[in-house]
Design an enzyme around this catalytic site. Structure first.
Site: not given
Ligand SMILES: Cc1cc2nc3c(=O)[nH]c(=O)nc-3n(C[C@H](O)[C@H](O)[C@H](O)COP(=O)(O)O)c2cc1C
Length: 333
Positions: A213-215, A21, A238, A82, A153, A23, A112
């Site tokens: 999850n993460g990076d 997710p 991302r 969510q 989450k 936002q 969040c």
């Molecule tokens: C722009 C943006 C918006 C996000 N919005 C949400 C959200 O609405 N709900 C949520 O649980 N995590 C949200 N996250 C966190 C991501 O779901 C994820 O946990 C975080 O980006 C780490 O994963 P990644 O390194 O693969 O990006 C958001 C992250 C970003 C960058």
């Protein structure tokens, strides 16, 4: 391209790959595009903030138009909605409303970092109070029909990781059926590194299915997060937007296949479709051009060509101008 064989696979089912997710970044249009490109087994909507009211049909459909398609993206990938909040009773009322509309999977946000959200006791701030998390999860679980899937989450904590294991246990004890862990605290924001070894620590103390999850920005990262976290299931955020075929590559890898990475000439065709879907959704506002530029800005990190296209489109605002310039650009490739 790295094409080693996958690390240990569950004998029960193939490893799941989920779209995070995000936002303001992964709305229904982005979900449509990324799941059509392929590789994902599920995705989650942007958070719906629950405060004092019960959201009406329009709001739920705004966040998740896929309700009208049996909770699936047009290419058939399941979507969860969510919820973010801390008032368990009000969250129950909202969850039941959503279930009445047809939603079958609810995900709870305990991560969040947004100050406004945290000031109102939502998101990552709850990681300071595992008991409160357990109360929220168990209250919602008890009131939901048994067939509705409930997941959560979390981050590793607010300012430190001391309560990470307690929070994961609270989510499990509350009755959630799956937990995604973004391996950072709130204070750590998005700064690398993500602490994948902490997901493994959580893995050791809970039995519910865990999603790491993460990076994850490459196939190599994917292999490493699975190895270090000891989780089969992974969520991409991302990285999936910067590299739209990352999930497709990972899914091919898990089938022991090697595929070519998506060339820029294909990416632009997805950009064209993305613009079209955005203008079908909201042609009157700045939404289509803003969304296209936002995606290009992220693609720049992986495709240097995206910068050239971004500069061509930067000052354009009308959909007609952007479409014309994009088509002219595509013809030159
Ligand atoms: C722009 C943006 C918006 C996000 N919005 C949400 C959200 O609405 N709900 C949520 O649980 N995590 C949200 N996250 C966190 C991501 O779901 C994820 O946990 C975080 O980006 C780490 O994963 P990644 O390194 O693969 O990006 C958001 C992250 C970003 C960058």
């Amino acid at each position: 391209m790295s094409c080693m064989m996958p690390v240990s696979e569950s004998v029960h089912r193939p490893p799941q790959l989920l779209l995070a997710p995000m936002q303001g970044l992964v709305d229904d249009v982005m979900r449509t595009i990324l799941t059509e490109i392929g590789g994902f087994d599920g995705c989650v909507t942007e958070f719906v903030r629950i405060t004092h009211t019960i959201h009406g049909r329009q709001t739920w459909l705004k966040y998740m138009p896929e309700i009208k398609n049996q909770n699936k993206t047009p290419s058939g990938t399941p979507v969860a909605i969510q919820l973010l909040g801390s008032d368990a009773d009000n969250m129950v009322q909202n969850a039941l409303y959503a279930v009445n509309l047809g939603i079958n999977h609810i995900d709870l946000n305990f991560g969040c970092p947004a100050p406004t959200v945290n000031q109102h006791q939502g998101g990552a701030i709850l990681l300071r109070e595992p008991k409160r998390i357990e109360h929220i999860v168990s209250t919602i679980r008890q009131h939901l029909p048994a067939h509705i899937f409930l997941s959560a989450k979390m981050r590793l904590g607010y300012e430190h990781k001391d309560l990470a294991l307690d929070c994961a246990r609270a989510i499990e004890n509350g009755g959630a059926q799956q937990l995604t862990v973004h391996a950072r605290t709130k204070i750590e924001g998005y700064q690398p590194p993500a602490h994948w070894e902490w997901i493994r620590r959580i893995r050791e103390i809970v039995a519910l299915p865990l999603v790491a999850n993460g990076d994850v920005f490459s196939l190599d990262d994917y292999q490493r997060i699975r190895q270090i976290s000891q989780c089969d299931d992974v969520m991409l955020g991302r990285g999936a937007v910067m590299m739209p075929d990352l999930a497709r590559q990972i899914a091919a890898f898990n089938r022991h296949e090697c595929i070519e990475v998506m060339p820029w000439s294909e990416v632009v065709l997805w950009l064209e479709k993305f613009l079209l879907l955005c203008s079908n959704k909201n042609a009157a506002s700045k939404y289509p051009s803003a969304r296209l530029k936002q995606w290009l800005a992220m693609l720049k990190q992986h495709y240097p060509e995206a910068e050239v296209l971004f500069n061509l489109l930067r000052t354009l605002t009308t959909i007609t101008d952007i479409q014309y310039t994009l088509q002219k650009y595509i013809a030159t490739l």
